[in-house]
Write a protein that holds these residues in place. Structure first.
Motif, mmCIF file in Angstrom:
data_model
loop_
_atom_site.group_PDB
_atom_site.id
_atom_site.type_symbol
_atom_site.label_atom_id
_atom_site.label_comp_id
_atom_site.label_asym_id
_atom_site.label_seq_id
_atom_site.Cartn_x
_atom_site.Cartn_y
_atom_site.Cartn_z
ATOM 1 N N GLY A 131 0.843 -1.193 0.000
ATOM 2 C CA GLY A 131 0.000 0.000 0.000
ATOM 3 C C GLY A 131 0.877 1.241 0.000
ATOM 4 N N PRO A 132 0.659 2.152 0.950
ATOM 5 C CA PRO A 132 1.471 3.371 0.995
ATOM 6 C C PRO A 132 2.812 3.194 1.698
ATOM 7 C CG PRO A 132 -0.194 3.450 2.708
ATOM 8 C CD PRO A 132 -0.446 2.181 1.936
ATOM 9 N N GLU A 133 3.037 2.042 2.311
ATOM 10 C CA GLU A 133 4.273 1.814 3.064
ATOM 11 C C GLU A 133 5.374 1.325 2.125
ATOM 12 O OE1 GLU A 133 4.782 2.613 6.106
ATOM 13 O OE2 GLU A 133 2.719 3.026 6.747
ATOM 14 N N PHE A 134 6.554 1.968 2.228
ATOM 15 C CA PHE A 134 7.698 1.619 1.385
ATOM 16 C C PHE A 134 8.903 1.323 2.262
ATOM 17 C CE2 PHE A 134 11.699 3.139 -0.383
ATOM 18 C CZ PHE A 134 11.811 2.361 -1.535
ATOM 19 N N GLU A 135 9.695 0.314 1.868
ATOM 20 C CA GLU A 135 10.923 0.005 2.580
ATOM 21 C C GLU A 135 11.993 -0.410 1.574
ATOM 22 O OE1 GLU A 135 11.918 0.323 5.620
ATOM 23 O OE2 GLU A 135 10.003 0.957 6.485
ATOM 24 N N PRO A 136 13.199 0.164 1.672
ATOM 25 C CA PRO A 136 14.310 -0.314 0.838
ATOM 26 C C PRO A 136 14.869 -1.612 1.406
ATOM 27 C CG PRO A 136 15.049 1.468 2.265
ATOM 28 C CD PRO A 136 13.580 1.320 2.504
ATOM 29 N N LEU A 137 15.450 -2.423 0.545
ATOM 30 C CA LEU A 137 16.031 -3.690 0.961
ATOM 31 C C LEU A 137 17.537 -3.696 0.713
ATOM 32 C CD1 LEU A 137 13.356 -6.198 -0.398
ATOM 33 C CD2 LEU A 137 13.673 -5.419 1.964
ATOM 34 N N GLU A 138 18.261 -4.295 1.655
ATOM 35 C CA GLU A 138 19.704 -4.416 1.537
ATOM 36 C C GLU A 138 20.055 -5.718 0.820
ATOM 37 O OE1 GLU A 138 21.553 -1.935 2.484
ATOM 38 O OE2 GLU A 138 19.926 -0.826 3.461
ATOM 39 N N LYS A 139 21.341 -5.883 0.496
ATOM 40 C CA LYS A 139 21.786 -7.108 -0.164
ATOM 41 C C LYS A 139 21.664 -8.312 0.757
ATOM 42 C CE LYS A 139 25.176 -7.187 -2.979
ATOM 43 N NZ LYS A 139 26.529 -7.154 -3.582
ATOM 44 N N SER A 140 21.572 -8.073 2.061
ATOM 45 C CA SER A 140 21.482 -9.176 3.021
ATOM 46 C C SER A 140 20.068 -9.727 3.168
ATOM 47 C CB SER A 140 21.973 -8.696 4.393
ATOM 48 O OG SER A 140 21.170 -7.612 4.861
ATOM 49 N N ALA A 141 19.080 -9.157 2.469
ATOM 50 C CA ALA A 141 17.683 -9.559 2.658
ATOM 51 C C ALA A 141 17.446 -11.001 2.208
ATOM 52 C CB ALA A 141 16.760 -8.611 1.896
ATOM 53 N N VAL A 142 16.672 -11.733 3.021
ATOM 54 C CA VAL A 142 16.245 -13.089 2.684
ATOM 55 C C VAL A 142 14.735 -13.167 2.843
ATOM 56 C CG1 VAL A 142 18.425 -14.195 3.287
ATOM 57 C CG2 VAL A 142 16.679 -13.863 5.041
ATOM 58 N N VAL A 143 14.110 -14.047 2.063
ATOM 59 C CA VAL A 143 12.656 -14.166 2.024
ATOM 60 C C VAL A 143 12.251 -15.588 2.376
ATOM 61 C CG1 VAL A 143 10.628 -14.032 0.534
ATOM 62 C CG2 VAL A 143 12.446 -12.351 0.299
ATOM 63 N N GLN A 144 11.209 -15.712 3.186
ATOM 64 C CA GLN A 144 10.652 -17.028 3.476
ATOM 65 C C GLN A 144 9.152 -16.898 3.730
ATOM 66 O OE1 GLN A 144 12.531 -18.619 6.960
ATOM 67 N NE2 GLN A 144 11.823 -16.982 8.297
ATOM 68 N N LEU A 145 8.433 -17.987 3.488
ATOM 69 C CA LEU A 145 6.993 -18.009 3.661
ATOM 70 C C LEU A 145 6.643 -18.723 4.962
ATOM 71 C CD1 LEU A 145 4.282 -17.295 2.286
ATOM 72 C CD2 LEU A 145 4.279 -19.602 1.321
ATOM 73 N N ASN A 146 5.883 -18.034 5.831
ATOM 74 C CA ASN A 146 5.398 -18.606 7.080
ATOM 75 C C ASN A 146 3.873 -18.570 7.061
ATOM 76 O OD1 ASN A 146 7.914 -19.143 8.279
ATOM 77 N ND2 ASN A 146 8.107 -17.022 8.964
ATOM 78 N N GLY A 147 3.269 -19.609 6.510
ATOM 79 C CA GLY A 147 1.819 -19.625 6.403
ATOM 80 C C GLY A 147 1.340 -18.544 5.455
ATOM 81 N N PRO A 148 0.411 -17.701 5.908
ATOM 82 C CA PRO A 148 -0.079 -16.622 5.040
ATOM 83 C C PRO A 148 0.789 -15.360 5.091
ATOM 84 C CG PRO A 148 -1.330 -16.626 7.058
ATOM 85 C CD PRO A 148 -0.364 -17.770 7.165
ATOM 86 N N VAL A 149 1.958 -15.479 5.707
ATOM 87 C CA VAL A 149 2.839 -14.316 5.903
ATOM 88 C C VAL A 149 4.132 -14.514 5.124
ATOM 89 C CG1 VAL A 149 4.148 -12.956 7.577
ATOM 90 C CG2 VAL A 149 1.881 -13.827 8.176
#
Length: 227
Positions: A131-149
């Protein structure tokens, strides 16, 4: 953050005020016999202007430019829309994760309700929007799925020589496990804004600071001679 450009614009205004202070100090020394007030005003103004200019450049490169690219749709890895019912489910799951033992709090604000039309989630390699919330990501960012999150973890600068772990829990779309796996792989291999770019910015700022310092020394010496 809801206003990515605000920090850069504020730093730019401060840099302008510092530059005006330097010009006023130089103008006063030409009108009157130079004194301590003019020298102090010039030194402080130059220091403020230099620091604010560096902050403006860094903030523009690391935040504003990423936001503008995301708004234009450049580099987008995934995009989905969350309906109100799905939003409430994701928010409850995110709150439950935050209450888990040794879990870090969610640094992404999740309001209790969203518009009936839903809210859009956009994820790129170097930033994301909910939505209106923005965040920059660093090179260290990792992604994982925890249920609906969809959980993003990254290390963000805390001081000049230290970092801290930050966690963002986003509402994930239904039946997008394959997309999440692709995102995780992409984040593991991505090459976003490299250190070379940061070094170039630092080099430009250093050269500018040295030039300004030489000018300041010459100006103070000329004022001392006139005094």
């Amino acid at each position: 953050m809801r206003h990515p450009r605000r920090g850069r614009n504020l730093a730019l205004v401060v840099a302008g005020v510092g530059a005006i202070a330097v010009l006023v100090a130089v103008w006063l020394t030409r009108l009157n016999r130079p004194g301590n007030v003019e020298v102090i005003l010039g030194v402080i103004g130059l220091k403020v202007s230099l620091v604010a200019t560096v902050l403006t450049i860094v903030y523009h490169v690391r935040v504003v430019r990423r936001y503008d690219r995301l708004v234009r749709g450049e580099g987008v890895l995934a995009r989905w829309r969350i309906e109100p019912e799905r939003w409430r489910l994701c928010r409850e799951a995110a709150d439950a994760l935050a209450r888990s033992p040794q879990a870090l709090p969610n640094e992404l604000p999740l309001p209790p309700e969203i518009p009936a039309a839903g809210i859009e989630v956009i994820l790129a390699a170097d930033a994301f929007c909910v939505g209106p919330e923005f965040e920059p990501l660093e090179k260290s960012a990792v992604v994982q799925l925890n249920g609906p999150v969809l959980e993003i973890q990254q290390r963000v600068p805390q001081t000049r020589h230290s970092t801290r772990l930050a966690v963002y829990r986003l509402p994930a779309a239904e039946n997008r496990e394959a997309d999440v796996a692709r995102l995780a792989a992409r984040f593991a291999q991505r090459a976003t804004h490299s250190r070379t770019l940061v070094r170039k910015v630092a080099l430009v700022a250093l050269v500018g600071s040295l030039g300004a310092l030489v000018w300041l020394v010459m100006w103070v010496m000329s004022v001392a001679k006139r005094g």
